[in-house]
Design an enzyme around this catalytic site. Structure first.
Site, short mmCIF file in Angstrom:
data_model
loop_
_atom_site.label_atom_id
_atom_site.label_comp_id
_atom_site.label_asym_id
_atom_site.label_seq_id
_atom_site.Cartn_x
_atom_site.Cartn_y
_atom_site.Cartn_z
N TYR A 85 -15.01 5.07 -27.58
CA TYR A 85 -14.01 5.37 -26.54
C TYR A 85 -12.76 6.00 -27.16
O TYR A 85 -12.25 7.00 -26.66
CB TYR A 85 -13.64 4.07 -25.80
CG TYR A 85 -12.66 4.25 -24.66
CD1 TYR A 85 -13.07 4.76 -23.43
CD2 TYR A 85 -11.31 3.90 -24.80
CE1 TYR A 85 -12.17 4.92 -22.38
CE2 TYR A 85 -10.41 4.05 -23.75
CZ TYR A 85 -10.85 4.56 -22.54
OH TYR A 85 -9.95 4.71 -21.51
N LYS A 92 -11.01 9.66 -26.38
CA LYS A 92 -9.62 9.82 -25.91
C LYS A 92 -8.76 10.60 -26.91
O LYS A 92 -7.84 11.33 -26.51
CB LYS A 92 -9.02 8.45 -25.59
CG LYS A 92 -9.69 7.77 -24.38
CD LYS A 92 -9.63 8.64 -23.13
CE LYS A 92 -10.25 7.98 -21.91
NZ LYS A 92 -10.15 8.84 -20.71
N1 LIG Z 1 -7.57 1.20 -16.72
C1 LIG Z 1 -6.99 1.34 -17.90
O1 LIG Z 1 -6.50 0.38 -18.49
C2 LIG Z 1 -6.92 2.70 -18.54
C3 LIG Z 1 -6.11 2.85 -19.66
C4 LIG Z 1 -6.02 4.08 -20.28
C5 LIG Z 1 -6.75 5.16 -19.77
N2 LIG Z 1 -7.54 5.02 -18.69
C6 LIG Z 1 -8.31 6.18 -18.21
O2 LIG Z 1 -7.88 6.49 -16.90
C7 LIG Z 1 -8.98 7.05 -16.16
C8 LIG Z 1 -9.17 6.27 -14.87
O3 LIG Z 1 -9.37 4.91 -15.17
P1 LIG Z 1 -9.50 3.80 -14.06
O4 LIG Z 1 -9.16 2.52 -14.74
O5 LIG Z 1 -8.76 4.20 -12.86
O6 LIG Z 1 -11.09 3.83 -13.81
P2 LIG Z 1 -11.93 3.15 -12.63
O7 LIG Z 1 -13.15 2.61 -13.30
O8 LIG Z 1 -11.11 2.25 -11.80
O9 LIG Z 1 -12.34 4.41 -11.74
C9 LIG Z 1 -13.07 5.46 -12.29
C10 LIG Z 1 -13.70 6.29 -11.18
O10 LIG Z 1 -14.43 7.36 -11.83
C11 LIG Z 1 -15.69 7.48 -11.18
N3 LIG Z 1 -16.69 8.03 -12.09
C12 LIG Z 1 -17.30 7.40 -13.14
N4 LIG Z 1 -18.22 8.19 -13.67
C13 LIG Z 1 -18.21 9.35 -12.98
C14 LIG Z 1 -18.95 10.55 -13.05
N5 LIG Z 1 -19.92 10.71 -13.96
N6 LIG Z 1 -18.67 11.53 -12.18
C15 LIG Z 1 -17.73 11.37 -11.24
N7 LIG Z 1 -16.99 10.26 -11.11
C16 LIG Z 1 -17.24 9.26 -11.97
C17 LIG Z 1 -16.05 6.06 -10.77
O11 LIG Z 1 -17.00 6.06 -9.73
C18 LIG Z 1 -14.69 5.51 -10.34
O12 LIG Z 1 -14.46 5.76 -8.97
C19 LIG Z 1 -10.17 6.97 -17.09
O13 LIG Z 1 -10.35 8.23 -17.72
C20 LIG Z 1 -9.79 5.93 -18.10
O14 LIG Z 1 -10.44 6.12 -19.34
C21 LIG Z 1 -7.63 3.80 -18.06
#
Ligand SMILES: NC(=O)c1ccc[n+]([C@@H]2O[C@H](COP(=O)([O-])OP(=O)(O)OC[C@H]3O[C@@H](n4cnc5c(N)ncnc54)[C@H](O)[C@@H]3O)[C@@H](O)[C@H]2O)c1
Ligand SMILES: *[C@@H]1O[C@H](CO)[C@@H](O)[C@H](O)[C@H]1NC(C)=O
Ligand SMILES: *[C@@H]1O[C@H](CO)[C@@H](O)[C@H](O)[C@H]1NC(C)=O
Length: 324
Positions: free
Chosen positions: A211, A215
């Site tokens: 991961y 990133k």
């Molecule tokens: N939540 C955290 O703590 C955090 C921290 C840093 C970065 N991020 C990044 O922020 C972004 C969003 O995170 P989140 O926590 O809101 O995620 P989440 O899991 O709540 O939502 C992710 C969404 O992406 C969709 N998705 C997954 N695979 C897919 C695909 N192949 N095609 C289309 N859609 C797809 C899922 O269906 C879901 O609706 C991600 O890139 C994550 O890596 C999250």
């Protein structure tokens, strides 16, 4: 700026013309250096002043915003908030049901939204959908590459399949979407591309070896793309924004661990989404959530690793494996 003028200056047979040329080139070089020094300090002062002023936020009302992963978490919250700002939101998600839910919620609140099922792993689907977007909606002003997954366990427990999928979604999908929409942006010299990296793109963390790789990749290609656009057009008006969230309470991060919960509180997806939208509207190149983490990373990098590790061990903050 200046090309050296080669005159055939054989041996000691120098003449007045080449001497003049040499002097001319030296003067040009000095002018270049003086201009560099002046502009260098002016831009530092300009950026320092900006630290103490609030940057204006672009008006997104009436603009088309495309968000991947709009069915859940930050993607969903961004969709709702962009719509509340008057933007027309195009929701892409692999999960049709949750994506529909987001669209429905926006419409119920009087906003404008369009939902499309898209698995961002599939390049052909992305290209096909992009053509459809152009036909249905015209120019897309803002693209938010948000969809991402985060399997969390020691490297030796990561399967090949989930590792490849993580790179497909978290990294390669960004390339395909950028390749699909950037040409229109270059042609109009406007538009905005937002990429979700993570604090895992600033720091290396246990249980997140692949991961973190994805990133850090996002951070790297966004930096390279910015330079490429600038080289192509010094007056490029296309904004690139890379976002580094710490832990956001979306459920993605299953087992957060912290010694000082008050210091590293989980941020709500609503607050995180507002923060991302603010960064995009302000045209920031990089923004962490909370904002000061970028500074922490910069300072952390000039401190010797050995000393930083002491601090890390003291804070004892990270994510535990999701396999228990
Ligand atoms: N939540 C955290 O703590 C955090 C921290 C840093 C970065 N991020 C990044 O922020 C972004 C969003 O995170 P989140 O926590 O809101 O995620 P989440 O899991 O709540 O939502 C992710 C969404 O992406 C969709 N998705 C997954 N695979 C897919 C695909 N192949 N095609 C289309 N859609 C797809 C899922 O269906 C879901 O609706 C991600 O890139 C994550 O890596 C999250
Ligand atoms: C924002 O843009 C919309 C559409 O172009 C326009 O109607 C509105 O007045 C603008 N708002 C502000 C505050 O400039
Ligand atoms: C989602 O919405 C579309 C268009 O309104 C509809 O055709 C489809 O059946 C919906 N799918 C689900 C799973 O709700």
């Amino acid at each position: 700026m200046s090309k050296p003028n080669h005159s055939n200056n054989n041996g000691g047979n120098s003449n007045g013309a080449s001497n003049n040329n040499d002097i001319y080139n030296i003067v040009l070089l000095i002018v270049d250096i003086v201009m560099l020094v002046i502009k260098f300090w002016l831009s530092i002062i300009e950026e320092a002043i900006k630290l103490f002023t609030t940057r204006p936020e672009a008006n997104v009302s009436g603009q088309f915003v495309l968000i991947t992963g709009a069915g859940h978490g930050m993607g969903k919250e961004m969709a709702l908030q962009y719509a509340a700002l008057g933007a027309k939101v195009i929701c892409w998600d692999v999960n049709e049901q949750t994506n529909n839910q987001t669209v429905k919620q926006i419409k119920q609140a009087g906003g404008s939204a369009f939902g499309y099922v898209c698995n961002v792993v599939k390049r052909e689907d992305i290209m096909e959908l992009a053509t459809r977007m152009r036909k249905d909606h015209g120019f897309i002003n803002i693209i938010v590459n948000n969809a991402g997954i985060m399997p969390c366990h020691p490297l030796l427990e990561h399967t090949e399949q989930e590792t490849r999928l993580m790179y497909d979604i978290n990294v390669l999908a960004h390339y395909w979407i950028i390749q699909a929409f950037l040409p229109d942006m270059i042609e109009r010299n406007e538009g905005s591309i937002v990429a979700l990296s993570s604090c895992a793109g600033l720091f290396g963390l246990p249980n997140l070896v692949p991961y973190c790789g994805t990133k850090f990749a996002v951070r790297g290609f966004m930096a390279a793309l910015a330079e490429e656009l600038r080289q192509k057009n010094p007056h490029s008006n296309i904004k690139l924004t890379t976002i580094y969230p710490y832990m956001i309470d979306t459920g993605l991060c299953k087992n957060p661990r912290y010694r000082f919960p008050n210091l590293f509180k989980l941020v709500s997806p609503q607050v995180a989404a507002a923060s991302i939208i603010e960064a995009q509207r302000q045209g920031l190149e990089e923004a962490a959530i909370p904002r000061h983490y970028i500074g922490v990373e910069k300072i952390g990098r000039i401190i010797p690793k050995k000393a930083m590790r002491l601090v890390n061990d003291f804070l004892d903050t990270g994510v535990d494996t999701d396999k228990q």
